[in-house]
Scaffold this active site. Structure first.
Site, short mmCIF file in Angstrom:
data_model
loop_
_atom_site.label_atom_id
_atom_site.label_comp_id
_atom_site.label_asym_id
_atom_site.label_seq_id
_atom_site.Cartn_x
_atom_site.Cartn_y
_atom_site.Cartn_z
N ARG A 48 -8.32 2.92 3.06
CA ARG A 48 -8.17 1.49 3.32
C ARG A 48 -8.93 0.99 4.67
NH1 ARG A 48 -4.06 -2.06 6.00
NH2 ARG A 48 -3.74 -3.96 4.36
N ILE A 77 -6.51 -9.17 3.98
CA ILE A 77 -6.00 -8.42 3.03
C ILE A 77 -4.55 -8.30 3.09
CG2 ILE A 77 -6.66 -6.67 4.84
CD1 ILE A 77 -7.35 -4.47 2.71
N SER A 78 -3.89 -8.10 1.93
CA SER A 78 -2.30 -8.05 2.16
C SER A 78 -2.03 -6.76 2.81
CB SER A 78 -1.74 -8.13 0.75
OG SER A 78 -1.99 -9.47 -0.14
N LYS A 79 -0.51 -6.68 3.27
CA LYS A 79 -0.35 -5.44 3.75
C LYS A 79 0.20 -4.53 2.57
CE LYS A 79 4.41 -7.02 4.54
NZ LYS A 79 5.74 -7.09 5.52
N PHE A 118 0.60 -15.61 0.62
CA PHE A 118 -0.91 -15.52 0.28
C PHE A 118 -1.58 -16.54 0.67
CE2 PHE A 118 1.10 -12.15 -2.17
CZ PHE A 118 0.00 -11.29 -2.30
#
Ligand code: SAH
Length: 286
Positions: free
Chosen positions: A103, A129-131, A278
């Site tokens: 990541r 970027i999502s967790k 989001f």
């Protein structure tokens, strides 16, 4: 296809298992047999339906990817995977993919130290970027579908390539990944980020994901990293019968929730899950 029982191919640096201050380079794709294949000739093909068609051949690695992690990134990822498992993520293929894909190579160098924390991170142009927990949760919902139960997913459509991290994960879990991004800057960034990996099954598209990508349809699963007020009809049309769509959806109260949509021969079954945050799904390109 039955699950082979083997871990999925992984994205690891050359010296992933070794303790080193910087991840090895060039990046290599680990096969089921644990073999690493060369990555000098990386072909990232991109197609477009109503969007800009491109075929990109990248012949050699242009530059080292900044790491900045002053520790063994493999071990850090292993800890992240342990945390994910403790938080309830149980799909072995998802956990393996999360453990394999670096990541930290998808975020700005200034954020590298936060790459394995359970936090969303900015990726530029106002997007995030999502967790990891949310990414893993969505991938697990895909793998728990009828399609996922068969082993590897078939063709996948991802809306919102962003930095390309989730596309790389999907590349581990599916035979073909079509990932669309509406912001040229991020599309280019994702292409750059994915360049060092040998991912011939990940196709990056520049265009408006609200119209999907008809050429790749039907899709076993569709996943969106951006939430609108409704699920576009094109997505449902392009989803295979027996397929599953996972996306954030804005409810009447303005809050977003994760929605799972299963397409059956009898129709579409929609299940609303937990609240999520989001970025908005927007039409057009920029
Ligand atoms: N999965 C991504 C997350 C990106 S955030 C990652 O791993 O980095 C969501 C992305 O969706 C943003 O980059 C945003 O520009 C994009 N997006 C929003 N609406 C879109 C649309 N209609 N078509 C394609 N991409 C869209």
């Amino acid at each position: 296809m039955k699950p082979s029982g083997k871990p999925p191919a992984g994205l690891v640096p050359k010296k992933a298992a070794a303790v080193s201050t910087r991840p090895g380079f060039p990046l290599r794709l680990k096969t089921d047999a644990g073999q690493l294949s060369a990555t000098k000739n990386v072909a990232v093909s991109a197609h477009s339906a109503g969007a800009t068609a491109m075929n990109v051949e990248i012949n050699r690695l242009q530059r080292p990817v900044p790491s900045g992690l002053g520790l063994d990134s493999h071990a850090v990822r292993a800890r992240m995977v342990q945390k994910l498992a403790a938080q309830g993520v149980s799909d072995a293929q998802v956990l393996a993919a999360m453990g394999n894909v670096e990541r930290h190579r998808f975020v700005d160098s200034a954020l590298v130290n936060q790459a394995y924390e359970d936090t969303s991170l900015p990726i530029g142009l106002g997007q995030t970027i999502s967790k990891p927990n949310v990414v893993a949760r969505m991938l697990e919902l895909l793998m728990r579908s009828d399609q996922g139960q068969r082993g590897k997913l078939g063709r996948v459509l991802e809306i919102g390539t962003g930095c390309g991290y989730q596309a790389a994960l999907l590349g581990q879990l599916a035979t073909e990944v079509y990932s669309i991004e509406r912001l040229r800057g991020l599309h280019d960034k994702a292409r750059e980020n994915l360049r060092p990996f040998r991912l011939p099954n990940v196709h990056l598209l520049f265009g408006d994901g609200m119209v999907g990508y008809a050429k790749g349809a039907p899709y076993a699963v569709i996943i969106s990293a951006a939430g609108g007020e409704a699920i576009p009809d094109a997505w449902i049309d392009q989803l295979a019968v027996g397929g599953r769509l996972v996306a954030p959806l804005q409810a009447a109260n303005g809050q977003q929730a994760l929605v799972v949509l299963d397409k059956t021969a009898q129709g579409v079954r929609q299940t609303l899950l937990e609240a999520v945050h989001f970025v908005p799904l927007k039409s057009g390109t920029s």
